[in-house]
Structures are given as C-alpha cells and as structure tokens.
Design a protein around this motif. Structure first.
Motif, PDB file in Angstrom:
ATOM      1  N   VAL A   8      25.278  14.109 -40.845  1.00 23.71           N
ATOM      2  CA  VAL A   8      25.059  13.402 -39.584  1.00 23.71           C
ATOM      3  C   VAL A   8      24.232  12.153 -39.870  1.00 23.71           C
ATOM      4  N   SER A   9      24.644  11.017 -39.347  1.00 25.57           N
ATOM      5  CA  SER A   9      23.860   9.786 -39.450  1.00 25.57           C
ATOM      6  C   SER A   9      24.285   8.850 -38.328  1.00 25.57           C
ATOM      7  N   PRO A  60       0.778  -1.252   0.000  1.00 27.27           N
ATOM      8  CA  PRO A  60       0.000   0.000   0.000  1.00 27.27           C
ATOM      9  C   PRO A  60       0.807   1.300   0.000  1.00 27.27           C
ATOM     10  N   THR A  61       2.117   1.249   0.203  1.00 26.71           N
ATOM     11  CA  THR A  61       2.913   2.483   0.185  1.00 26.71           C
ATOM     12  C   THR A  61       4.091   2.433  -0.782  1.00 26.71           C
ATOM     13  N   THR A  62       4.173   1.396  -1.603  1.00 24.78           N
ATOM     14  CA  THR A  62       5.339   1.225  -2.468  1.00 24.78           C
ATOM     15  C   THR A  62       4.927   0.898  -3.894  1.00 24.78           C
ATOM     16  N   LEU A  63       5.582   1.555  -4.842  1.00 24.16           N
ATOM     17  CA  LEU A  63       5.327   1.331  -6.267  1.00 24.16           C
ATOM     18  C   LEU A  63       6.595   0.855  -6.965  1.00 24.16           C
ATOM     19  N   ALA A  64       6.414  -0.009  -7.953  1.00 24.89           N
ATOM     20  CA  ALA A  64       7.481  -0.360  -8.881  1.00 24.89           C
ATOM     21  C   ALA A  64       7.131   0.223 -10.243  1.00 24.89           C
ATOM     22  N   THR A  65       8.124   0.765 -10.933  1.00 23.06           N
ATOM     23  CA  THR A  65       7.868   1.395 -12.220  1.00 23.06           C
ATOM     24  C   THR A  65       8.884   0.919 -13.259  1.00 23.06           C
ATOM     25  N   ALA A  66       8.494   1.039 -14.518  1.00 24.09           N
ATOM     26  CA  ALA A  66       9.389   0.695 -15.618  1.00 24.09           C
ATOM     27  C   ALA A  66       9.062   1.569 -16.819  1.00 24.09           C
ATOM     28  N   LYS A  67      10.117   1.961 -17.534  1.00 27.81           N
ATOM     29  CA  LYS A  67       9.972   2.703 -18.784  1.00 27.81           C
ATOM     30  C   LYS A  67      10.855   2.043 -19.831  1.00 27.81           C
ATOM     31  N   VAL A  68      10.322   1.890 -21.036  1.00 21.59           N
ATOM     32  CA  VAL A  68      11.098   1.372 -22.159  1.00 21.59           C
ATOM     33  C   VAL A  68      10.847   2.297 -23.342  1.00 21.59           C
ATOM     34  N   ARG A  69      11.915   2.669 -24.046  1.00 24.64           N
ATOM     35  CA  ARG A  69      11.793   3.567 -25.200  1.00 24.64           C
ATOM     36  C   ARG A  69      12.626   3.036 -26.360  1.00 24.64           C
ATOM     37  N   TRP A  70      12.062   3.125 -27.567  1.00 27.05           N
ATOM     38  CA  TRP A  70      12.757   2.727 -28.790  1.00 27.05           C
ATOM     39  C   TRP A  70      12.682   3.857 -29.804  1.00 27.05           C
ATOM     40  N   VAL A  71      13.841   4.199 -30.383  1.00 32.63           N
ATOM     41  CA  VAL A  71      13.910   5.233 -31.424  1.00 32.63           C
ATOM     42  C   VAL A  71      14.821   4.708 -32.545  1.00 32.63           C
ATOM     43  N   PRO A  72      14.340   4.628 -33.793  1.00 32.10           N
ATOM     44  CA  PRO A  72      15.157   4.089 -34.887  1.00 32.10           C
ATOM     45  C   PRO A  72      16.118   5.119 -35.467  1.00 32.10           C
ATOM     46  N   TRP A  73      17.176   5.433 -34.731  1.00 31.98           N
ATOM     47  CA  TRP A  73      18.140   6.433 -35.207  1.00 31.98           C
ATOM     48  C   TRP A  73      18.886   5.976 -36.450  1.00 31.98           C
ATOM     49  N   SER A  74      18.903   4.677 -36.725  1.00 29.70           N
ATOM     50  CA  SER A  74      19.588   4.196 -37.924  1.00 29.70           C
ATOM     51  C   SER A  74      18.917   4.694 -39.201  1.00 29.70           C
ATOM     52  N   ASP A  75      17.659   5.169 -39.095  1.00 32.02           N
ATOM     53  CA  ASP A  75      16.951   5.710 -40.254  1.00 32.02           C
ATOM     54  C   ASP A  75      17.140   7.218 -40.398  1.00 32.02           C
ATOM     55  N   PHE A  76      17.799   7.851 -39.424  1.00 30.71           N
ATOM     56  CA  PHE A  76      17.888   9.310 -39.397  1.00 30.71           C
ATOM     57  C   PHE A  76      19.158   9.788 -40.093  1.00 30.71           C
ATOM     58  N   ALA A  77      19.045  10.907 -40.805  1.00 26.56           N
ATOM     59  CA  ALA A  77      20.228  11.519 -41.432  1.00 26.56           C
ATOM     60  C   ALA A  77      19.944  12.985 -41.711  1.00 26.56           C
ATOM     61  N   ILE A  78      20.992  13.799 -41.634  1.00 27.43           N
ATOM     62  CA  ILE A  78      20.952  15.186 -42.089  1.00 27.43           C
ATOM     63  C   ILE A  78      21.872  15.260 -43.306  1.00 27.43           C
ATOM     64  N   THR A  79      21.294  15.594 -44.476  1.00 23.25           N
ATOM     65  CA  THR A  79      22.026  15.535 -45.741  1.00 23.25           C
ATOM     66  C   THR A  79      21.906  16.864 -46.473  1.00 23.25           C
ATOM     67  N   PRO A  80      22.760  17.843 -46.154  1.00 23.21           N
ATOM     68  CA  PRO A  80      22.707  19.129 -46.850  1.00 23.21           C
ATOM     69  C   PRO A  80      23.130  18.986 -48.314  1.00 23.21           C
ATOM     70  N   GLY A  81      22.503  19.779 -49.190  1.00 16.92           N
ATOM     71  CA  GLY A  81      22.722  19.649 -50.621  1.00 16.92           C
ATOM     72  C   GLY A  81      24.150  19.891 -51.068  1.00 16.92           C
ATOM     73  N   LEU A  82      24.770  20.993 -50.630  1.00 16.36           N
ATOM     74  CA  LEU A  82      26.135  21.308 -51.049  1.00 16.36           C
ATOM     75  C   LEU A  82      27.123  20.305 -50.475  1.00 16.36           C
ATOM     76  N   TYR A  83      26.991  19.994 -49.209  1.00 18.96           N
ATOM     77  CA  TYR A  83      27.899  19.036 -48.579  1.00 18.96           C
ATOM     78  C   TYR A  83      27.824  17.692 -49.292  1.00 18.96           C
ATOM     79  N   ASN A  84      26.610  17.209 -49.543  1.00 24.16           N
ATOM     80  CA  ASN A  84      26.437  15.928 -50.211  1.00 24.16           C
ATOM     81  C   ASN A  84      26.908  15.985 -51.662  1.00 24.16           C
ATOM     82  N   GLY A  85      26.557  17.075 -52.372  1.00 23.24           N
ATOM     83  CA  GLY A  85      26.944  17.191 -53.773  1.00 23.24           C
ATOM     84  C   GLY A  85      28.444  17.204 -53.966  1.00 23.24           C
TER      85      GLY A  85
END
Length: 413
Positions: free
Chosen positions: A304-305, A257-282
């Motif tokens: 950045v990837s 009655p006075t104690t809690l257990a908690t859990a958090k799980v998070r997933w983020v697919p950073w492998s799909d992320f990229a910053i691709t500026p036109g001049l830098y990439n070109g």
C-alpha cells in the motif's frame, strides 16, 4: 456600542459543529485527530460516537460490475480536560485516527473465481484499525493568559489484515497479510490563542509520526510455484509501519453575539506512507528480474502506498437560537491522496455538507447531534505495480454523530 461575544453562549453554537465534522477519505485518515476538547474552558468532558456509511462501486478492467466495497464503520472519541490553576491545564484524549474497511464480492476481477482454488469465491478484503491515547499538558502565558502552549505523549495501537483475491492481482492472487496488534509512542505539540471579547480561538497542532514494529504473517501461494532460494509461500516476522505526522489548524471567531464562524484545516503527508511486507516485497524484487515483471522497480513493491499528500478544509457557521439550543452548518473539501489510487480504497477525496444541533439539558450537560453528506471524487483503482485495474465513479456516503458533553467553570480566585 461594541457587542461582547460571550463564550458561554457562543460555545453552545460551536460545539454542534464538532459532531461528525470529520469523515476523511484520503489515505487511511478517519477521525481527523481532533483536540478541541482540550481547548474548551474550565472542566470539560465529552463522549462522541460517529457512524460512517459509504457507497463505493464501479467496474473492473474487464467491464464487470463491482458492487459497494466500502464497509460501514463506527468509532468513538473521548476527551477529558481540567485546569490545575489559572496557568496550567491537563487533558486526556482517545480516538481512532486511521483505518480502512473494504470488501469485494460478486463476479469481478477482485474475487477468486477459480473453481479449483481453495479460495474460490473469496473476495479482496482489507481491515485496518488504530487507537490512540493522548496526554496533554498546557501552560497559559501572558498578562491576560491569551496564549497557550501545549504538548504531550501519544500511545498508539495498530493492527491490520489484508487479502488480495482475483485475477486483478495476477500472481498475487491469494496473498494474505495479518499484522498483529502493536503499540508504540509519539508526541503532540501546539500553540493556541484566544480573545474572549470576540469569541476568537485559534490553535495550531502538530502530531509526530509513530513508528511501529509489529509481528506479521504472510501467505503468498504463487511463491511455491517457482524454486526461489530463501523464499517460501509462508513467512512470519516483523513489519515496520509508520503512521504519518499531521498538522491541524482550528479557528473560530464571533460574527455577532449569537453567531460563530469556524474553520478547520488539516494536512497529512500520505505520500511518505507505505506498508511494505517482507515476503511481498522480496518476491516482487524477484519478479522484477523476469519478463513478466516489466515495470516493477528493482527495489520491489509496496503493498500500500500513496502518491500525494492530503489537504482537508472545512468551513462552518453556528447560530444560537435560544439560550439552550443552537444549530450549525458546514461545508468541506478533501483533496484525496492521488489518482489512480490503491484498489483497497479507490476514492479521490470528497466534497461535503453537514448540519448539526446542540441542546443544553442543564447548565452543565448537553447533547449534540450532526450529519454530513459526502460526494466522493471519481478514482481509478490500481494494484501495487501501478497497473490500473478498476474505475469508480459517482459515489457518495454519509456520516452521523452524537455527543454527550459536560462543562463547568473553574474559579481560582
């Protein structure tokens, strides 16, 4: 006799865990995109302030010392939620989900050391900020209203500035990118389940990716040293940046009655992320055709990837000591987004341990405070061509947070 785990008293304990409970190191993750304010009972509002300070230091490939590159940063989170009736609820949340702040200085390969350069003494620097406002509508289902489905729109604003300096970046020394603020939209959807008699709450939340098309300006001084048709050292135009989707799982249950257990799980697919500026990439596509471009793929380079997706897990316990005071503790793990990783954020995840406390000022108002210590994973820093140019070991940091909250019961009988 079976104990009843009253949510009113147990919530005093669990709320202490939500202050500074997320301080992510993978990719550009920052706030953890927490929605637990919407999952509170009755009318609820909170203001949360978080301050994070990290020590990220190492050596470049020449053995030069790299002093702490991680700039301290802070951000706010706000949440308001109310029940329309015993079925429908609405809420508005504000947070700063993604970001980066790194600055190189001193005598190393990430600082322009050329006395003839107009950028002499300038160090590599990156700053990325985002802001999000989320509107949520929820509907409770079932005879006892234990099940809730929810969803709503997300408005997100993003801006970024990047400076690459020093011989670590080879011909890209002096490259600068400014991304003007852009606002675009996505969505959120989720489902939650509660069982008040044992203080059980569980929620699974999905956030969509958000595609931004922002105005940007690039400066790449080395481009002018080669006569390349269609390319110049300055470019202004649009850049597409897609912030990633994510999945959060939040869970709590009473132990007694006075104690809690908690859990958090998070997933983020950073492998799909990229910053691709036109001049830098070109320009990198041009370099790929030259002898000095060995290892650059024909499609060019991203600025950045990341190589891997982020997984984050946090486990906690909260204990009510008196009717007004509760304390909590938690441990956490973040997988990081790969190693080697971009030199603009050379950390491979972390382990963490945190403590928190909450004090009820009145029946409705409460203040919470918490802190967390972070042990960062060792990582090698690489430039976009995947060349390892630095090594970072034995780094750590801390996060501090404070929250003011209001909660009142709503009665629809």
């Amino acid at each position: 006799m079976r104990a009843t785990f009253h949510l009113k008293t147990l919530t005093v304990a669990v709320a202490a865990l939500s202050v500074a409970s997320v301080a992510s190191a993978a990719g550009l993750d920052r706030s953890g995109q927490d929605i637990t304010a919407f999952l509170q009972d009755g009318t609820y509002a909170e203001t949360v302030y978080t301050y994070i300070d990290a020590d990220v230091s190492g050596k470049d490939s020449s053995g030069n010392k790299i002093d702490d590159i991680a700039e301290s940063y802070d951000f706010f989170r706000y949440g308001v939620k109310a029940d329309i009736n015993d079925t429908f609820s609405i809420g508005i949340l504000y947070d700063e989900p993604f970001g980066a702040a790194a600055n190189y200085s001193g005598n190393n390969n990430f600082v322009d050391q050329n006395p003839l350069s107009p950028r002499n003494g300038e160090g590599t620097n990156v700053e990325v900020r985002t802001e999000s406002i989320t509107g949520i509508l929820g509907a409770k289902l079932g005879e006892n209203k234990n099940l809730q489905v929810y969803g709503g729109p997300v408005a997100q604003r993003v801006k970024a500035d990047v400076k690459l300096r020093g011989e670590a970046y080879s011909v890209a020394n002096g490259y600068t990118l400014n991304v003007n603020a852009d606002q675009d939209y996505g969505w959120l959807a989720g489902v939650s389940y509660s069982k008040p008699e044992i203080a059980l709450k569980a929620a699974l939340t999905y956030r969509s990716e958000i595609e931004h098309t922002a105005n940007s300006a690039e400066l790449y001084p080395f481009v002018d040293s080669l006569p390349i048709p269609g390319l110049s050292a300055n470019r202004s135009g649009d850049i597409e940046i897609t912030t990633p989707e994510s999945v959060n799982f939040d869970f709590q249950t009473g132990i007694n009655p006075t104690t809690l257990a908690t859990a958090k799980v998070r997933w983020v697919p950073w492998s799909d992320f990229a910053i691709t500026p036109g001049l830098y990439n070109g320009f990198s596509q041009v370099l790929a055709t030259l002898p000095q471009g060995t290892g650059i793929p024909p499609e060019g380079l991203d600025l950045v990837s990341y190589d891997k997706d982020q997984w984050q897990v946090e486990l906690g316990l909260a204990k009510r000591l008196t009717p007004a005071l509760a304390v909590s503790g938690n441990i956490g793990w973040d997988s990081g987004a790969g190693d080697p990783v971009t030199s603009l954020g050379p950390i491979e995840g972390y382990y963490s341990a945190g403590l928190g406390a909450k004090y009820n000022i009145t029946e409705n108002w409460a203040v919470s405070a918490g802190g967390k210590y972070l042990w960062f994973g060792d990582a090698e820093g690489q430039i976009p061509s995947k060349t390892v140019v630095s090594d970072f070991e034995d780094n750590d940091g801390f996060a501090l947070g404070v929250k003011l909250s209001y909660q009142a019961k709503q009665n629809f009988n």
